[in-house]
Design an enzyme around this catalytic site. Structure first.
Site, PDB file in Angstrom:
ATOM      1  N   ASN A   1      39.865   2.570 -27.675  1.00  0.00           N
ATOM      2  CA  ASN A   1      38.556   3.159 -27.389  1.00  0.00           C
ATOM      3  C   ASN A   1      37.460   2.203 -27.870  1.00  0.00           C
ATOM      4  OD1 ASN A   1      36.115   4.622 -27.531  1.00  0.00           O
ATOM      5  ND2 ASN A   1      37.163   6.552 -27.890  1.00  0.00           N
TER       6      ASN A   1
ATOM      7  N   ASP B   1      42.024   9.512 -36.353  1.00  0.00           N
ATOM      8  CA  ASP B   1      42.226  10.618 -35.426  1.00  0.00           C
ATOM      9  C   ASP B   1      41.148  11.626 -35.786  1.00  0.00           C
ATOM     10  OD1 ASP B   1      43.959  11.398 -33.166  1.00  0.00           O
ATOM     11  OD2 ASP B   1      44.186  13.224 -34.345  1.00  0.00           O
TER      12      ASP B   1
END
Length: 197
Positions: A9, A67
């Protein structure tokens, strides 16, 4: 010193680079170009460790993995670990945001509490593992506002603002976000561990 960030990302890579530059300018964060592991954990910590282990094994470098997601009180903490997939497997950020707003369309402000959660795992090349967490409390707006940030940023109003001038994270400057965000909070907890590398 080089540390690989276990994500594909580009938004996360840029955000981490800015956070790291302000706290550990001697640390070079490099992007991860290896295979993406299956994130089949049911907690942020489990998924962060899965990604960090894979990146450390693939590169031979210490690896960081984040995360994170948004946890909405009235939804029992959901979307949580499913934040990126809330509207389906395509990881469509706009669809995720719109679905969440639709689900909360008739929920009044006092019940729109939410928190951004970030769990960062550090796995060294030798296999040592550490996990830290950062939480950014706030509530959800009724409509998106602002062009900055990504994901759920345009609908998240962090706590601690003057009510007369409240903004979503989508309206924050990069510097404001990097100093206050859930990732920044988690990274500050990680700094003493990085010092030992």
């Amino acid at each position: 010193m080089r540390v690989v960030l276990a994500t594909h990302n580009p938004h996360k890579v840029a955000e981490f680079a800015q956070i790291v530059a302000s706290t550990r300018p001697d640390l070079e964060v490099v992007g991860y170009d290896g295979p993406e592991p299956v994130e089949d954990g049911v907690t942020f910590a489990q998924n962060a460790l899965i990604k960090a282990r894979a990146a450390a094994a693939h590169t031979g470098l210490p690896a960081l993995a984040d995360d994170s997601g948004i946890c909405v009180d009235v939804l029992g903490g959901s979307p949580g670990v499913f934040s990126a997939y809330w509207a389906g497997q395509k990881k469509d950020a706009v669809a995720n945001l719109e679905l969440l707003l639709d689900q909360l369309h008739d929920i009044a402000d006092p019940h729109r509490g939410a928190q951004f959660h970030s769990t960062i795992a550090l796995v060294t090349a030798e296999g040592a593992e550490h996990v830290v967490e950062g939480i950014w409390p706030g509530r959800l707006a009724h409509a998106a506002a602002g062009e900055g940030g990504f994901g759920y940023d345009p609908i998240f109003i962090p706590d601690g603002q003057d009510q007369a001038s409240e903004r979503t994270v989508g309206q924050f400057t990069d510097a404001e976000k990097q100093s206050q965000s859930h990732r920044a909070r988690a990274f500050r907890a990680l700094v003493p561990l990085l010092a030992g590398l």
